[in-house]
Write a protein that holds these residues in place. Sequence first.
Motif: not given
Length: 110
Positions: A67-76, A78-81
């Motif tokens: 929830f937290e890192i989705r705020r500042f990382l691109p979705s790709n 987040v999805h790949n890691g």
Amino acid sequence: MSFALRPNRIKQRDVWDIICLTHQAVDIKFDLLFQKLEERQVRPETFIQTFSERVSTLTGGQRDFLFEIRRFLPSNVVHNGPGHLEYWSIVRAELEDISHRLMRYVHEKA
């Protein structure tokens, strides 16, 4: 330092920062860390205990982390890691390793 010393909570961004530095092979400067603890009048044993306790509370924290890192990382990213279930196991293992290395460092210096 903030992972262990932030009052009352774990900020998931601190977890992300530690893991990013670890993955970039940035070596922890334990001498500097313990110098900073001394400047802040924090006993090394207290820091290590708090660090270890916080690592142990991360058991089910993947949802909060995502929830937290989705705020500042691109979705790709987040999805790949971090979005993979295995990623959280890696995060916990790396933080546990740091905790053990902290304990070893203090015992070697004693």
